[in-house]
Design a protein around this motif. Structure first.
Motif, PDB file in Angstrom:
ATOM      1  N   GLY A 168       0.827  -1.194   0.000  1.00 49.01           N
ATOM      2  CA  GLY A 168       0.000   0.000   0.000  1.00 49.01           C
ATOM      3  C   GLY A 168       0.864   1.247   0.000  1.00 49.01           C
ATOM      4  O   GLY A 168       1.859   1.326   0.726  1.00 49.01           O
ATOM      5  N   ALA A 169       0.483   2.230  -0.812  1.00 48.25           N
ATOM      6  CA  ALA A 169       1.298   3.443  -0.966  1.00 48.25           C
ATOM      7  C   ALA A 169       0.554   4.688  -0.509  1.00 48.25           C
ATOM      8  O   ALA A 169       0.729   5.767  -1.061  1.00 48.25           O
ATOM      9  CB  ALA A 169       1.740   3.597  -2.419  1.00 48.25           C
ATOM     10  N   GLY A 170      -0.262   4.557   0.519  1.00 45.74           N
ATOM     11  CA  GLY A 170      -0.998   5.700   1.031  1.00 45.74           C
ATOM     12  C   GLY A 170      -0.172   6.561   1.959  1.00 45.74           C
ATOM     13  O   GLY A 170       1.041   6.386   2.097  1.00 45.74           O
ATOM     14  N   GLN A 171      -0.839   7.488   2.641  1.00 48.89           N
ATOM     15  CA  GLN A 171      -0.148   8.435   3.513  1.00 48.89           C
ATOM     16  C   GLN A 171       0.549   7.725   4.667  1.00 48.89           C
ATOM     17  O   GLN A 171       1.688   8.044   5.008  1.00 48.89           O
ATOM     18  CB  GLN A 171      -1.139   9.464   4.050  1.00 48.89           C
ATOM     19  N   LEU A 172      -0.112   6.742   5.277  1.00 46.45           N
ATOM     20  CA  LEU A 172       0.502   5.995   6.376  1.00 46.45           C
ATOM     21  C   LEU A 172       1.772   5.304   5.909  1.00 46.45           C
ATOM     22  O   LEU A 172       2.790   5.318   6.601  1.00 46.45           O
ATOM     23  CB  LEU A 172      -0.492   4.970   6.926  1.00 46.45           C
ATOM     24  N   SER A 173       1.737   4.720   4.729  1.00 46.48           N
ATOM     25  CA  SER A 173       2.902   4.011   4.207  1.00 46.48           C
ATOM     26  C   SER A 173       4.078   4.950   3.996  1.00 46.48           C
ATOM     27  O   SER A 173       5.227   4.592   4.270  1.00 46.48           O
ATOM     28  CB  SER A 173       2.545   3.324   2.882  1.00 46.48           C
ATOM     29  N   PHE A 185      16.386  -0.277   8.127  1.00 45.65           N
ATOM     30  CA  PHE A 185      15.585  -1.064   7.206  1.00 45.65           C
ATOM     31  C   PHE A 185      15.813  -0.611   5.766  1.00 45.65           C
ATOM     32  O   PHE A 185      15.857   0.588   5.481  1.00 45.65           O
ATOM     33  CB  PHE A 185      14.088  -0.920   7.514  1.00 45.65           C
ATOM     34  N   GLU A 186      15.930  -1.580   4.882  1.00 47.15           N
ATOM     35  CA  GLU A 186      15.811  -1.340   3.446  1.00 47.15           C
ATOM     36  C   GLU A 186      14.328  -1.491   3.132  1.00 47.15           C
ATOM     37  O   GLU A 186      13.745  -2.554   3.388  1.00 47.15           O
ATOM     38  CB  GLU A 186      16.633  -2.351   2.663  1.00 47.15           C
ATOM     39  N   VAL A 187      13.703  -0.458   2.587  1.00 42.56           N
ATOM     40  CA  VAL A 187      12.247  -0.411   2.466  1.00 42.56           C
ATOM     41  C   VAL A 187      11.808  -0.592   1.015  1.00 42.56           C
ATOM     42  O   VAL A 187      12.308   0.082   0.114  1.00 42.56           O
ATOM     43  CB  VAL A 187      11.686   0.918   3.010  1.00 42.56           C
ATOM     44  N   THR A 188      10.863  -1.514   0.825  1.00 43.21           N
ATOM     45  CA  THR A 188      10.200  -1.689  -0.458  1.00 43.21           C
ATOM     46  C   THR A 188       8.706  -1.470  -0.260  1.00 43.21           C
ATOM     47  O   THR A 188       8.110  -2.046   0.653  1.00 43.21           O
ATOM     48  CB  THR A 188      10.422  -3.103  -1.021  1.00 43.21           C
ATOM     49  N   CYS A 189       8.112  -0.622  -1.097  1.00 49.32           N
ATOM     50  CA  CYS A 189       6.669  -0.427  -1.074  1.00 49.32           C
ATOM     51  C   CYS A 189       6.082  -1.050  -2.332  1.00 49.32           C
ATOM     52  O   CYS A 189       6.617  -0.861  -3.428  1.00 49.32           O
ATOM     53  CB  CYS A 189       6.310   1.054  -1.003  1.00 49.32           C
ATOM     54  N   CYS A 190       4.996  -1.782  -2.154  1.00 48.21           N
ATOM     55  CA  CYS A 190       4.345  -2.442  -3.283  1.00 48.21           C
ATOM     56  C   CYS A 190       2.893  -2.003  -3.357  1.00 48.21           C
ATOM     57  O   CYS A 190       2.157  -2.085  -2.371  1.00 48.21           O
ATOM     58  CB  CYS A 190       4.426  -3.967  -3.118  1.00 48.21           C
ATOM     59  N   ASP A 191       2.490  -1.521  -4.537  1.00 48.87           N
ATOM     60  CA  ASP A 191       1.084  -1.155  -4.741  1.00 48.87           C
ATOM     61  C   ASP A 191       0.816  -1.165  -6.238  1.00 48.87           C
ATOM     62  O   ASP A 191       1.335  -0.324  -6.975  1.00 48.87           O
ATOM     63  CB  ASP A 191       0.785   0.222  -4.162  1.00 48.87           C
ATOM     64  N   PRO A 192       0.015  -2.129  -6.722  1.00 47.14           N
ATOM     65  CA  PRO A 192      -0.256  -2.202  -8.159  1.00 47.14           C
ATOM     66  C   PRO A 192      -1.298  -1.202  -8.635  1.00 47.14           C
ATOM     67  O   PRO A 192      -1.525  -1.080  -9.848  1.00 47.14           O
ATOM     68  CB  PRO A 192      -0.765  -3.642  -8.330  1.00 47.14           C
ATOM     69  N   VAL A 230      -1.070  -2.586   4.711  1.00 48.86           N
ATOM     70  CA  VAL A 230      -1.872  -1.459   5.201  1.00 48.86           C
ATOM     71  C   VAL A 230      -2.772  -0.861   4.119  1.00 48.86           C
ATOM     72  O   VAL A 230      -3.095   0.325   4.154  1.00 48.86           O
ATOM     73  CB  VAL A 230      -0.961  -0.350   5.789  1.00 48.86           C
ATOM     74  N   THR A 231      -3.237  -1.677   3.176  1.00 51.25           N
ATOM     75  CA  THR A 231      -4.058  -1.109   2.104  1.00 51.25           C
ATOM     76  C   THR A 231      -5.537  -1.021   2.479  1.00 51.25           C
ATOM     77  O   THR A 231      -6.288  -0.265   1.861  1.00 51.25           O
ATOM     78  CB  THR A 231      -3.977  -1.960   0.814  1.00 51.25           C
ATOM     79  N   HIS A 232      -5.976  -1.811   3.472  1.00 52.53           N
ATOM     80  CA  HIS A 232      -7.411  -1.929   3.793  1.00 52.53           C
ATOM     81  C   HIS A 232      -8.171  -2.642   2.672  1.00 52.53           C
ATOM     82  O   HIS A 232      -9.395  -2.666   2.675  1.00 52.53           O
ATOM     83  CB  HIS A 232      -8.061  -0.562   4.040  1.00 52.53           C
ATOM     84  N   ASP A 233      -7.467  -3.206   1.715  1.00 59.28           N
ATOM     85  CA  ASP A 233      -8.092  -3.918   0.597  1.00 59.28           C
ATOM     86  C   ASP A 233      -7.739  -5.397   0.732  1.00 59.28           C
ATOM     87  O   ASP A 233      -6.587  -5.785   0.492  1.00 59.28           O
ATOM     88  CB  ASP A 233      -7.579  -3.365  -0.728  1.00 59.28           C
ATOM     89  N   PRO A 234      -8.710  -6.249   1.124  1.00 61.50           N
ATOM     90  CA  PRO A 234      -8.407  -7.674   1.315  1.00 61.50           C
ATOM     91  C   PRO A 234      -7.800  -8.328   0.082  1.00 61.50           C
ATOM     92  O   PRO A 234      -6.993  -9.262   0.209  1.00 61.50           O
ATOM     93  CB  PRO A 234      -9.772  -8.286   1.652  1.00 61.50           C
ATOM     94  N   LYS A 235      -8.155  -7.864  -1.093  1.00 60.42           N
ATOM     95  CA  LYS A 235      -7.626  -8.477  -2.310  1.00 60.42           C
ATOM     96  C   LYS A 235      -6.112  -8.338  -2.379  1.00 60.42           C
ATOM     97  O   LYS A 235      -5.435  -9.190  -2.951  1.00 60.42           O
ATOM     98  CB  LYS A 235      -8.275  -7.844  -3.551  1.00 60.42           C
ATOM     99  N   TYR A 251       8.452 -10.697  11.213  1.00 62.80           N
ATOM    100  CA  TYR A 251       7.257  -9.935  11.557  1.00 62.80           C
ATOM    101  C   TYR A 251       6.331  -9.868  10.350  1.00 62.80           C
ATOM    102  O   TYR A 251       6.763  -9.538   9.237  1.00 62.80           O
ATOM    103  CB  TYR A 251       7.636  -8.511  11.988  1.00 62.80           C
ATOM    104  N   VAL A 252       5.049 -10.168  10.583  1.00 60.87           N
ATOM    105  CA  VAL A 252       4.018 -10.004   9.559  1.00 60.87           C
ATOM    106  C   VAL A 252       2.813  -9.377  10.241  1.00 60.87           C
ATOM    107  O   VAL A 252       2.252  -9.946  11.185  1.00 60.87           O
ATOM    108  CB  VAL A 252       3.610 -11.354   8.922  1.00 60.87           C
ATOM    109  N   GLY A 253       2.411  -8.192   9.797  1.00 61.10           N
ATOM    110  CA  GLY A 253       1.293  -7.501  10.418  1.00 61.10           C
ATOM    111  C   GLY A 253       0.363  -6.910   9.380  1.00 61.10           C
ATOM    112  O   GLY A 253       0.763  -6.647   8.249  1.00 61.10           O
ATOM    113  N   ALA A 254      -0.900  -6.703   9.784  1.00 58.06           N
ATOM    114  CA  ALA A 254      -1.888  -6.141   8.865  1.00 58.06           C
ATOM    115  C   ALA A 254      -2.780  -5.158   9.604  1.00 58.06           C
ATOM    116  O   ALA A 254      -3.203  -5.397  10.743  1.00 58.06           O
ATOM    117  CB  ALA A 254      -2.733  -7.246   8.239  1.00 58.06           C
ATOM    118  N   LEU A 255      -3.058  -4.046   8.939  1.00 67.00           N
ATOM    119  CA  LEU A 255      -3.907  -3.006   9.505  1.00 67.00           C
ATOM    120  C   LEU A 255      -5.360  -3.476   9.525  1.00 67.00           C
ATOM    121  O   LEU A 255      -5.828  -4.125   8.598  1.00 67.00           O
ATOM    122  CB  LEU A 255      -3.781  -1.741   8.660  1.00 67.00           C
ATOM    123  N   GLY A 256      -6.076  -3.114  10.578  1.00 67.32           N
ATOM    124  CA  GLY A 256      -7.480  -3.483  10.659  1.00 67.32           C
ATOM    125  C   GLY A 256      -7.932  -3.594  12.107  1.00 67.32           C
ATOM    126  O   GLY A 256      -7.126  -3.787  13.007  1.00 67.32           O
TER     127      GLY A 256
END
Length: 333
Positions: A168-173, A185-192, A230-235, A251-256
């Motif tokens: 997810g590439a929103g404001q929080l991300s 951390f080396e950071v990768t953001c993924c959002d299609p 953190v996309t809030h999109d289950p897909k 670590y694996v976490g999800a917003l919700g």
């Protein structure tokens, strides 16, 4: 690599280019309580100016005083503080702590240039220094490595030893990525989603438009990896969780919310995930700090990630939150 250490190397290079005499001081061993870990760096200029820290201030004053009074080493040398209780008290080392340092003159900056250039490409490298002959080299390193010293050879690791994949590439991300960079951390953001990737503007990070599950497989997550959905999109979020929860990622976490987390676990159970793998999910994500704004939520997420990375029991969680059983985290770099 601690972002402070990168600042130290940059400053050493700048002062050397100005024609100043410069020394680097590295923590090699500590006993008892010590505010800075082995590998911590300080840069000392000939007039007493310093950047970085090896003790939090007390020992730095003595190092400055030595240089100002003409004690200027011309080869790598060992310095010990706090050998006696009286000396530990004098230098402000708590609980009788002891500290050993290597002080070395900067005679060229080619190795500093190489480290800065290679770490800017997100490479992990080690600087190896033989204290007997003063010879050094820069070579590839591995994420499982940390600082080491065998009495003669010092090996210091530079570069991001931890990886974070943000879905997810929103404001929080964006805020999360900015805060994660100085935390090694080396950071990768993924959002299609096209409407999101066009606004990604965080220097020093990678961005991928691929599908999240493909990115997870491509990255080959290891015990030095964290995944934050953190996309809030289950897909999108569920796609990455299906792969990440089977990986060695620490670590694996999800917003919700708690209810959304419960529903997510029900969905995950329909696939080839074991109860133990599903139980690794951190949700609701983050520590309970009463967070409201994106920056506050990012702090709560990173606080949880750091606690897991350091093997600290999570106690600041909302009642009813999923708290994975300890044992997946590493206790050192």
């Amino acid at each position: 690599m601690d972002s402070l250490d990168l600042q130290v190397l940059n400053q050493a290079r700048a002062w050397f280019a100005q024609g100043r005499k410069v020394w680097l001081v590295t923590v090699i061993e500590t006993w008892g309580s010590a505010p800075r870990p082995p590998g911590a760096l300080l840069c000392l200029r000939d007039d007493g100016l310093v950047v970085g820290s090896v003790s939090g201030g007390c020992v730095e004053d003595d190092l400055i005083d030595r240089v100002r009074h003409g004690e200027r080493v011309d080869a790598p040398s060992l310095i010990a503080y706090g050998v006696t209780k009286e000396e530990a008290a004098r230098f402000g080392l708590p609980c009788g702590g002891n500290l050993r340092l290597v002080q070395e003159p900067v005679v060229d900056v080619a190795w500093i240039d190489e480290i800065i250039e290679r770490t800017s490409r997100h490479e992990l490298v080690a600087r190896v220094l033989d204290l007997h002959d003063g010879r050094g080299r820069v070579e590839p390193a591995h994420r499982s490595e940390g600082f080491s010293f065998d009495g003669r050879v010092m090996r210091a690791v530079f570069g991001p030893r931890w990886r974070m994949l943000i879905i997810g590439a929103g404001q929080l991300s964006r805020v999360l990525a900015q805060m994660a960079l100085p935390l090694d951390f080396e950071v990768t953001c993924c959002d299609p989603r096209e409407e999101y990737h066009l606004t990604w503007d965080v220097p020093g990070t990678h961005f991928s438009r691929a599908m999240p599950d493909d990115v997870v497989l491509e990255m080959q997550l290891d015990p030095h990896s964290a995944v934050v959905a953190v996309t809030h999109d289950p897909k999108l979020d569920d796609m990455v969780l299906l792969e990440a929860l089977k990986s060695p990622a620490f670590y694996v976490g999800a917003l919700g919310s708690r209810s959304n987390t419960a529903k997510r676990k029900e969905r995950l159970a329909l696939f080839d995930l074991s109860p133990g793998e599903i139980g690794r999910l951190h949700g609701p994500i983050g520590l309970d700090l009463g967070s409201r704004t994106p920056a506050e939520i990012a702090v709560s997420i990173l606080a949880e990630i750091i606690a897991v990375r350091n093997g600290v029991t999570l106690v600041q969680k909302k009642q009813g939150s999923a708290v994975p059983v300890p044992g997946n985290a590493l206790t050192g770099p």
